[in-house]
Structure formats: C-alpha cells, structure tokens
Design an enzyme around this catalytic site. Structure first.
Site, mmCIF file in Angstrom:
data_model
loop_
_atom_site.group_PDB
_atom_site.id
_atom_site.type_symbol
_atom_site.label_atom_id
_atom_site.label_comp_id
_atom_site.label_asym_id
_atom_site.label_seq_id
_atom_site.Cartn_x
_atom_site.Cartn_y
_atom_site.Cartn_z
ATOM 1 N N LYS A 1 -3.604 31.254 -26.022
ATOM 2 C CA LYS A 1 -2.610 31.671 -25.024
ATOM 3 C C LYS A 1 -2.904 33.006 -24.343
ATOM 4 O O LYS A 1 -2.500 33.210 -23.201
ATOM 5 C CB LYS A 1 -1.223 31.758 -25.669
ATOM 6 C CG LYS A 1 -0.609 30.418 -25.963
ATOM 7 C CD LYS A 1 0.802 30.603 -26.475
ATOM 8 C CE LYS A 1 1.441 29.265 -26.777
ATOM 9 N NZ LYS A 1 2.861 29.390 -27.081
ATOM 10 N N ASP B 1 7.275 29.707 -22.172
ATOM 11 C CA ASP B 1 7.853 29.923 -23.510
ATOM 12 C C ASP B 1 9.116 30.768 -23.402
ATOM 13 O O ASP B 1 10.100 30.531 -24.104
ATOM 14 C CB ASP B 1 6.858 30.641 -24.422
ATOM 15 C CG ASP B 1 5.752 29.735 -24.913
ATOM 16 O OD1 ASP B 1 5.989 28.516 -25.036
ATOM 17 O OD2 ASP B 1 4.643 30.229 -25.179
#
Ligand code: ATR
Length: 267
Positions: free
Chosen positions: A71, A106
């Site tokens: 990520k 997220d």
C-alpha cells in the site's frame, strides 16, 4: 459469467492474496451492475511490484485494489494521487487511464462503517501505528475526534502523532476512562491465542470497540461480554470496496450486493 473480447479486467494486488474476500464481492458487484468485467487476484512479491504495476497498465487492466504489503510502496510508481492519499501516504486503489492514478478508500470506508455504529462521544483510542492506522487517524481527525494513539513501538506512535496531530499514550489503560471508542488497527487478534493488547477486563459498556480484523477477535469477544458495542472490520472492507468500484466505474452498488456473497461464504 461469460468472458468475451470486451471483458474488462480488474483485480487485487497483494502478497499473500489467496484469502482476500475482494474477488468474491467485487465480481458480485459487476454482475449486479451488468458490467462486462472480471476481478481477479494477483499475487505479487514485493520485489516485483514495479514490474507488476507497469505490466498491468500495459495490459490495459482498468483498476486494482492494493493490499498488504504494497500500500505504501505503490505510490512510487503512480503518476497522480488525490490529496487524501498524499497525506495518508498509502493507497488501496489504482485506476489505469492514460495515466496511473492512486486513491485511498480505506479512510472513507472506515468512516462509513463507523457512522453506522452511532458512537456517542468524540474521544477515541487508536491501537497501532502501521499502514492501516494512518488511514484511520486521517479519517478520525477529519471527523473531528479527539484522538489518542498507542503503539507497541512508542517511537512509531510519536512519528505519526506529529503528522496527524494526535496524542500519544504510553499505556492504553491510561485513557480508557476518557474515551468512548477504541479502534484496533494492529494484527493482534488474528490468531485466537494472541496475547491481549491491554487489560481487557477494564472495558465497560460505555465503550465501542472497532477492530479492523474482519472476524471475532478476543478483543471484540471481551467487549461483547461486558455489554460494549463490538464492530469487526467486515463493513469497512466492504465499504472501501464499494468506494473503489465507484472510482473505477462511476457506479454505486447497494451494501447488500457486496455483503451477501461474503456472509453466505462465512456460513
Ligand atoms: P498494517 O498495514 O496492517 O497496519 P503494519 O504496517 O505492519 O500493518 O503495522 C502493524 C501494526 O501492528 C503495528 O502498529 C505493530 O506494532 P509495532 O509498530 O510495534 O511493530 C502492530 N503489532 C503487530 N504485532 C503486534 C503485537 N504482537 N503486539 C502489539 N502490536 C503489534
């Protein structure tokens, strides 16, 4: 599902990726929307990440989700990122157009899941200072929470506290009476015999416990036992997926469309 010459390809990049639930619910979302597309897992070793990203772009893959451990590193290979992703410093969504764009869903996924919980009070303790923690700290600050941060490695918490303007605590127990929400962003609880992060007997019914792990952890079990509200990470996972899909296609899918195939699988 019929695959034709026009079928668009989406997927998820991770290492490991075999246990990902995303292919299950994203394919269900494409089917619901009537979009001719497939969503598949791509297992990419860290040392192959750069080639994988440029390869996906060259192959006209339309979009991917990005999960552990890529990520943060993935941002080195993109052309653009939105302002939130730039501050958070990690991305879970890439969109391939004539350039490579990075997004982080997220933090929005977390906020949507949290909103459903209807937490009273605005003081929160976040456990952990890794990649997931950054998106959650960003989300909580934007939602105007008063944030306390604890991490096993104190220095990492101090580092994040400067970036996100949160207060570091040496022990979770020190602030339990002052907060109404606890968010676990660590991997502790993935294994049922993991040692506790703090003295769980100090939880009470005034607490809401949100664990990003999407199963019942010892922390969530203990919260339920004392009458506290307990939320696992499944809703956050599903909401981040819905947001990614919207970035790729412009369409929204109802929560049930992504939830049902996953819940059926768990039965
Ligand atoms: P992620 O991207 O999922 O957040 P990560 O960046 O590897 O993953 O971060 C893992 C987090 O879990 C860190 O906060 C880590 O604490 P350290 O910074 O001290 O390593 C935390 N963590 C992992 N195992 C832990 C354990 N046994 N006890 C306490 N914290 C733990």
């Amino acid at each position: 599902m019929t695959i034709s010459g026009k079928t668009e390809v989406y997927g998820i990049l991770g290492y490991p990726v075999k246990h990902s639930l995303s292919p299950i619910f994203q394919n269900s979302a494409f089917e619901y929307l009537g979009i001719d597309a497939v969503y598949i897992p791509f297992e990419v070793r860290p040392e192959d990440l750069k080639h994988a990203i440029y390869g996906l772009s060259a192959l006209s893959v339309r979009g991917v989700n990005v999960t552990l451990p890529h990520k943060e590193k993935v941002l080195e290979y993109v052309d653009r990122m939105d302002e939130h992703t730039a501050v958070i410093g990690s991305a879970n969504t890439l969109k391939f157009t004539n350039v490579i764009e990075a997004y982080n869903t997220d933090w929005t996924g977390f906020l949507k899941a949290l909103n459903e919980a209807k937490v009273e009070g605005k003081a929160v303790l976040v456990l952990g200072a890794g990649g997931t923690s950054k998106a959650i700290l960003y989300a909580l600050k934007r939602a105007e929470y008063d944030v306390y941060l604890w991490n096993r490695t104190y220095e990492k918490a101090v580092e994040l506290s400067k970036k996100f303007q949160v207060q570091v605590v040496k022990k979770p127990e020190d602030v339990l009476k002052r907060i109404s929400l606890i968010v676990n962003t660590t991997s502790v609880g993935l294994q049922s015999d993991d040692p506790p992060l703090f003295d769980y007997s100090q939880l009470d019914q005034g607490h809401t416990v949100f664990d990003v792990i999407y199963k019942e952890t010892p922390l969530l079990r203990r919260a339920q036992e004392v009458g506290a509200k307990a939320i696992d990470g499944l809703s956050m996972l599903l909401y981040q997926g819905i947001e990614s899909l919207k970035i790729w296609t412009g369409f929204d899918v109802p929560f049930e469309v992504v939830k049902n195939p996953v819940v059926n699988l768990r039965r």
